[in-house]
Design a protein around this motif. Structure first.
Motif, PDB file in Angstrom:
ATOM      1  N   GLY A  35       1.019 -11.300  -0.063  1.00  0.00           N
ATOM      2  CA  GLY A  35       1.117 -11.423   1.599  1.00  0.00           C
ATOM      3  C   GLY A  35       1.428 -10.072   2.146  1.00  0.00           C
ATOM      4  N   GLY A  36       2.199  -9.003   1.408  1.00  0.00           N
ATOM      5  CA  GLY A  36       2.514  -7.814   1.841  1.00  0.00           C
ATOM      6  C   GLY A  36       1.160  -7.017   2.280  1.00  0.00           C
ATOM      7  N   VAL A  37       0.021  -7.392   1.784  1.00  0.00           N
ATOM      8  CA  VAL A  37      -1.151  -6.737   2.241  1.00  0.00           C
ATOM      9  C   VAL A  37      -1.308  -6.492   3.728  1.00  0.00           C
ATOM     10  CG1 VAL A  37      -2.770  -8.577   2.142  1.00  0.00           C
ATOM     11  CG2 VAL A  37      -3.445  -6.434   1.482  1.00  0.00           C
ATOM     12  N   ILE A  38      -0.787  -7.808   4.425  1.00  0.00           N
ATOM     13  CA  ILE A  38      -1.038  -7.999   6.053  1.00  0.00           C
ATOM     14  C   ILE A  38      -0.256  -6.705   6.452  1.00  0.00           C
ATOM     15  CG2 ILE A  38      -0.113  -9.042   7.934  1.00  0.00           C
ATOM     16  CD1 ILE A  38      -1.960 -10.884   7.127  1.00  0.00           C
ATOM     17  N   ILE A  39       0.867  -6.031   5.969  1.00  0.00           N
ATOM     18  CA  ILE A  39       1.239  -4.956   6.651  1.00  0.00           C
ATOM     19  C   ILE A  39       0.551  -3.777   6.382  1.00  0.00           C
ATOM     20  CG2 ILE A  39       3.434  -3.628   6.680  1.00  0.00           C
ATOM     21  CD1 ILE A  39       5.083  -5.899   5.496  1.00  0.00           C
ATOM     22  N   GLY A  79       0.884  -1.265   0.217  1.00  0.00           N
ATOM     23  CA  GLY A  79       0.045  -0.066  -0.097  1.00  0.00           C
ATOM     24  C   GLY A  79       0.786   1.327   0.149  1.00  0.00           C
ATOM     25  N   LEU A  80       0.495   2.148  -0.739  1.00  0.00           N
ATOM     26  CA  LEU A  80       1.157   3.383  -0.880  1.00  0.00           C
ATOM     27  C   LEU A  80       1.392   4.250   0.463  1.00  0.00           C
ATOM     28  CD1 LEU A  80       2.405   5.450  -2.576  1.00  0.00           C
ATOM     29  CD2 LEU A  80       0.503   6.632  -2.958  1.00  0.00           C
ATOM     30  N   ASP A  81       0.325   4.386   1.224  1.00  0.00           N
ATOM     31  CA  ASP A  81       0.556   5.399   2.522  1.00  0.00           C
ATOM     32  C   ASP A  81       1.550   4.439   3.437  1.00  0.00           C
ATOM     33  OD1 ASP A  81      -1.248   7.072   1.820  1.00  0.00           O
ATOM     34  OD2 ASP A  81      -2.917   6.085   2.708  1.00  0.00           O
ATOM     35  N   THR A  82       1.290   2.986   3.475  1.00  0.00           N
ATOM     36  CA  THR A  82       2.247   2.467   4.596  1.00  0.00           C
ATOM     37  C   THR A  82       3.631   2.543   3.928  1.00  0.00           C
ATOM     38  OG1 THR A  82       0.409   0.749   5.140  1.00  0.00           O
ATOM     39  CG2 THR A  82       2.805   0.221   5.567  1.00  0.00           C
TER      40      THR A  82
END
Length: 326
Positions: free
Chosen positions: A283-287, A62-65
């Motif tokens: 799986g990076g969506v978790i972060i 995600g961009l913000d994260t």
């Protein structure tokens, strides 16, 4: 080390190995990108940081994260003056760990097993999410896990708009030996929820898990329906539902962010379950979801078997995500 300590250690190791295996595709993609990002570089400079930004955006963080991760690394490089690229994975693990909302249990510690607060009985879990994310399957797996932990569990089939949802929940009830409260298709979902919680209280059940319809096309209708369900539940158990669990499909990447926003806008989501992490590179969506919405991820799905649903542990996840295997 005592016998029970050995058992606990072995169980924890097995869970970590299952997590490592479930994240294999995600890790492979991320590490390939990280390798390219630092190619020919000995220190983390502006060019490396720019490359890292692309790595995380394209890994569904995600961009913000992603921007927050880059800001944290930038400050770290300024503070430490010289930071080698060989330290990158450990630095990322440290910074990202602080960004994931921890899954804290009733004892104030990060949860590591399926347990409910001792003073919350019945503990009511209202499960929401769009069709196709694995919502009903997650409910069945939760029933299995909580029953295996020694609790008396009851299920409520309040997704009355799809006959398949009721039938699927019944199959899980038979499979796990858990009672399912239902009515015919098209019945009032709130009536099913009321009957379920009433039966749970009368039969001294510990955990109640209620399925709901998965629709997003009409936000007002969804909000009214969920509000009505929560209202009738409170007539029986005033502080319920203690958990409003949003189920998200980890393989959908950015679409999971949209669903989290939509459901958070219409109900008080206070826990997340991310399914289908095995077999996906997203799986990076978790972060990103955990950091952006500040809602703890409580459960993750790493396979089709009931025991493949795990309690999410941020430290274990970050260790697996950033631990480069030689």
């Amino acid at each position: 080390m005592g016998f029970f300590n050995k058992l606990f250690s072995r169980d924890k190791q097995e869970k970590q190995e299952k997590l490592d295996k479930g994240l294999e595709k995600t890790k492979a993609g991320v590490w390939q990108k990280l390798t390219r990002a630092v190619a020919g570089k000995s220190t983390i400079d502006d060019e490396v940081l720019d490359n890292l930004e692309e790595v995380f955006v394209t890994s569904d963080v995600g961009l913000d994260t992603t921007l927050e991760i880059i800001d944290r690394l930038t400050e770290r490089v300024k503070r430490d003056k010289y930071v080698s690229t060989s330290e990158l994975h450990s630095l990322l693990a440290e910074e990202v760990s602080e960004m994931i909302t921890p899954n804290i249990g009733s004892d104030g510690e990060e949860m590591d097993d399926f347990r409910i607060p001792e003073d919350k009985k019945p503990y009511v879990i209202l499960v929401v999410g769009v069709n196709g994310v694995g919502k009903t399957t997650t409910i069945g797996k939760l029933a299995y896990q909580y029953k295996a932990s020694g609790y008396k569990v009851m299920l409520g089939a309040a997704d009355t708009f799809r006959a398949a949802a009721i039938e699927q929940l019944e199959l899980w009830g038979e499979r796990t030996g858990v009672q399912v409260i239902k009515q015919k298709m098209g019945s009032d979902p709130a009536a099913v929820a009321f009957d379920t919680v009433s039966a749970a209280k009368a039969q001294d059940a510990d955990v109640v898990i209620i399925d709901t319809a998965g629709r997003l096309h009409n936000k007002v209708g969804l909000m009214n329906e969920l509000h009505k369900i929560e209202k009738v539940i409170k007539r029986v158990v005033p502080d319920a539902p203690q958990e409003v669990l949003l189920v998200l499909d980890g393989s959908t990447g950015q679409n999971a962010y949209f669903q989290a926003e939509q459901f958070s806008a219409v109900t008080n989501v206070n826990a997340l379950a991310v399914t289908k992490l095995d077999g996906t590179a997203k799986g990076g969506v978790i972060i990103g979801i955990s950091n952006r919405h500040k809602i703890p991820i409580k459960y993750i799905g790493l396979g089709e078997k009931p025991e493949d649903l795990q309690i999410f542990n941020a430290k274990d996840f970050v260790k697996s995500f950033f631990d480069k295997k030689d």
